[in-house]
Scaffold this motif. Structure first.
Motif, PDB file in Angstrom:
ATOM      1  N   ALA B  29      47.058  40.017  48.248  1.00  0.00           N
ATOM      2  CA  ALA B  29      45.819  40.633  47.759  1.00  0.00           C
ATOM      3  C   ALA B  29      45.488  41.894  48.552  1.00  0.00           C
ATOM      4  CB  ALA B  29      44.667  39.638  47.833  1.00  0.00           C
ATOM      5  N   SER B 198      39.535  37.458  47.701  1.00  0.00           N
ATOM      6  CA  SER B 198      38.991  38.707  48.235  1.00  0.00           C
ATOM      7  C   SER B 198      38.293  38.457  49.570  1.00  0.00           C
ATOM      8  CB  SER B 198      37.997  39.316  47.237  1.00  0.00           C
ATOM      9  OG  SER B 198      38.617  39.510  45.992  1.00  0.00           O
ATOM     10  N   ALA B 224      40.497  45.039  46.924  1.00  0.00           N
ATOM     11  CA  ALA B 224      40.063  44.153  45.845  1.00  0.00           C
ATOM     12  C   ALA B 224      39.240  44.890  44.785  1.00  0.00           C
ATOM     13  CB  ALA B 224      39.231  43.000  46.417  1.00  0.00           C
ATOM     14  N   ASN B 272      39.260  42.891  41.014  1.00  0.00           N
ATOM     15  CA  ASN B 272      40.679  42.562  40.911  1.00  0.00           C
ATOM     16  C   ASN B 272      40.906  41.342  40.004  1.00  0.00           C
ATOM     17  OD1 ASN B 272      39.514  40.687  42.525  1.00  0.00           O
ATOM     18  ND2 ASN B 272      40.910  40.902  44.255  1.00  0.00           N
ATOM     19  N   VAL B 276      44.232  39.094  40.290  1.00  0.00           N
ATOM     20  CA  VAL B 276      44.234  37.925  41.174  1.00  0.00           C
ATOM     21  C   VAL B 276      43.827  36.660  40.427  1.00  0.00           C
ATOM     22  CG1 VAL B 276      43.249  36.960  43.278  1.00  0.00           C
ATOM     23  CG2 VAL B 276      43.802  39.378  43.185  1.00  0.00           C
TER      24      VAL B 276
END
Lengths: 214, 361
Positions: B29, B198, B224, B272, B276
């Motif tokens: 991430a 995140s 993020a 994101n 994600v």
């Protein structure tokens, strides 16, 4: 010196010529953008859609190109004396003779010059080739524009097998038009200088000027 | 490290595999190379890692819930394990005076060393009386704890920007942490709730590099919140082609078309989510057929609603009909005009033949 004006190109042919020119210029610019989008990819956060916009312009210009081509095909058969294909393709003894004379003239060989109202046979060959290439370009274009259409799939797979090959040929043909435009403009200017018949203005006014000396 | 990482305080156990997996997800991430994973693991297991104080103000505990109840239990446990959580009202055992004492213990002697996580907005109207814990206002607690922290992580949209409490007319004068705290670095992890990854990424970044990750103008970490949902959306091609869901449950909805006309705010939202995703089940609202409501953006309750209506200001090429459809209808007109021109030409030619007025001869 006395010149006589002859009406050579119809309104429809001149319309064809200029819509063909403008559509080709637009298609080459937008097509190159689609091929390699050169705008700054790091600009984020704005709702502008350069690729979609370029593709849209490309599609519309493609329709103009197609319409112009269809008009020219119609004129090949039903246009005036200079516009019909048997006037300029080397399929008659007169045109075959003209083909060699034109080649000789362009090579600066003193073979004498036959003045013609319409296209010479050398130009005729390449114009006809250009129409064929344009037709292939149109099929490739619609094959990619309507990938799910059965009709275009049939033609597209027949000519190009796959979308990727159709795309590759579409791209290569773009360069044909670039090369064609360069040579076309060069020869038109050359003829305007050496033939002195108002060749360049004829595509605006439709008329050519023939001197009595010929 | 033993096979099991044990946290005596909470009695939580995370398998080594799950631990490494969580660190790897956070590294991904953060956009870090896999070679950084051992460094993250080392930082996360260091006995010198900073203690964490987790403050709750005007909130629904949804952010904590989203961490604890992630379908993959390791993420929530990993977070609780990585950070030495000394004070968290929802999950800690003590209550009352004991709870207050643990807050004091965590802060005293750790000034400038601990991380403060804030969940929820802080009301400022009428002296901040609308949120009080142990007789102290939220403003007072934040001022006291936040100013002593090494860094403050504002988790959730409420702590970041005020959230629903701050929505018009904002009766309690609620604001986010950044509005009140100066002198202490603050990072915002907005979202309703934010993605646990995140948060985990931000914590691991701080533990590993001893500083907070780079942020955008709104204090959100770029790893993020650097890109718009719209630009990462799996339905983006449908937007560009103008294939939209016109009504929930219609054919376009079943085909998975773009939800823009159903009010999706993805084009205005930095997050994101499409990359994600949530709940370890690879889902986010748009993948479930619901538009993005823009929950990571400031004042989203005011500016993003009505949630099911389009926002002005996003211009779709060719008037939103899709470039292929628009070009097709333009093309019909162009081909029609060409046919008309040919028709006129033919009619004039035939006319000349009939009336014998042929100039060409």
């Amino acid at each position: 010196m006395f010149y006589e004006r002859h009406q050579v190109w119809s309104v429809l042919l001149r319309l064809f010529h200029w819509s063909f020119v403008l559509s080709i210029v637009t298609l080459v610019i937008t097509g190159l953008y689609i091929h390699f989008p050169w705008t700054n990819t790091m600009v984020i956060g704005n709702s502008y859609f350069p690729v979609a916009t370029m593709r849209y312009i490309h599609f519309v210009a493609g329709f103009v190109f197609t319409a112009a081509l269809l008009v020219r095909i119609y004129l090949l058969l039903f246009g005036n004396a200079q516009e019909r294909f048997w006037d300029f393709l080397p399929i008659t003894p007169r045109n075959i003779k003209n083909l060699f004379k034109t080649l000789g003239r362009y090579l600066y060989l003193n073979v004498g010059h036959e003045h013609r109202l319409g296209h010479n046979a050398l130009a005729g060959i390449f114009y006809f080739l250009t129409f064929l290439v344009a037709a292939v370009q149109v099929v490739a274009g619609f094959f990619m524009l309507y990938p799910e259409s059965v009709f275009w799939q049939k033609w597209g797979t027949m000519l190009f097998v796959s979308q990727q090959q159709g795309r590759g040929i579409h791209y290569l043909i773009m360069w044909y038009f670039g090369v064609f435009a360069a040579i076309h403009i060069y020869i038109v200017v050359w003829n305007d200088i050496f033939s002195r018949n108002g060749l360049i203005s004829s595509i605006f006014s439709g008329g050519k000027y023939i001197s009595e000396d010929y | 490290m033993s096979r099991m990482v044990e946290d005596q305080r909470a009695g939580i156990q995370v398998s080594r595999r799950g631990f490494i997996k969580g660190c790897t997800m956070a590294a991904a991430a953060l956009g870090l190379s896999e070679t950084m994973v051992p460094k993250l693991v080392e930082a996360a297991t260091s006995p010198k890692r900073p203690p964490v104080v987790w403050l709750h103000f005007q909130e629904c505990t949804g952010c904590t819930e989203s961490l604890l109840r992630a379908s993959h239990p390791d993420i929530g446990r990993l977070i609780l394990d990585i950070i030495s959580l000394d004070y968290h009202e929802t999950v800690m055992a003590p209550s009352g005076y004991q709870a207050e004492k643990s807050l004091d213990d965590a802060i005293s002697g750790n000034e400038g060393k601990f991380i403060c996580v804030v969940e929820g907005a802080i009301p400022t109207k009428d002296g901040g009386i609308y949120c009080k814990i142990a007789g102290r206002t939220a403003m007072d607690i934040l001022d006291d704890v936040g100013s002593k922290a090494a860094a403050v992580i504002a988790i959730g949209t409420c702590a970041s920007f005020g959230g629903i409490q701050a929505a018009d007319p904002n009766p309690t004068g609620a604001v986010g942490v950044t509005k009140l705290l100066s002198g202490t670095p603050v990072i915002n992890i907005p979202g309703c709730p934010p993605n646990p990854i995140s948060f985990l990424g931000t914590v691991l970044h701080y533990l590993t590099f001893k500083r907070l990750p780079r942020t955008d103008q709104l204090g959100r970490p770029l790893f993020a919140y650097g890109r718009k949902n719209h630009d990462q959306c799996e339905r983006r091609a449908h937007f560009d082609e103008g294939r939209f869901v016109e009504q929930f449950g219609d054919e376009g909805h079943r085909q998975g078309y773009c939800l823009y006309k159903m009010g999706c705010k993805g084009p205005q939202t930095f997050a994101n989510c499409p990359a994600v995703r949530f709940n370890d089940a690879d889902v986010w609202p748009v993948s479930c057929g619901h538009g993005c409501v823009g929950c990571t953006e400031p004042d989203f309750w005011d500016t993003m609603s009505p949630f099911y209506e389009r926002l002005p200001g996003v211009t779709i090429p060719a008037g939103g009909r899709g470039i292929v459809d628009a070009a097709t209808s333009k093309g019909k007109v162009i081909l029609g005009a060409a046919a008309g021109a040919v028709g006129i030409h033919a009619a004039v030619g035939v006319g000349k033949k009939i009336f014998g007025n042929n100039e060409d001869e």
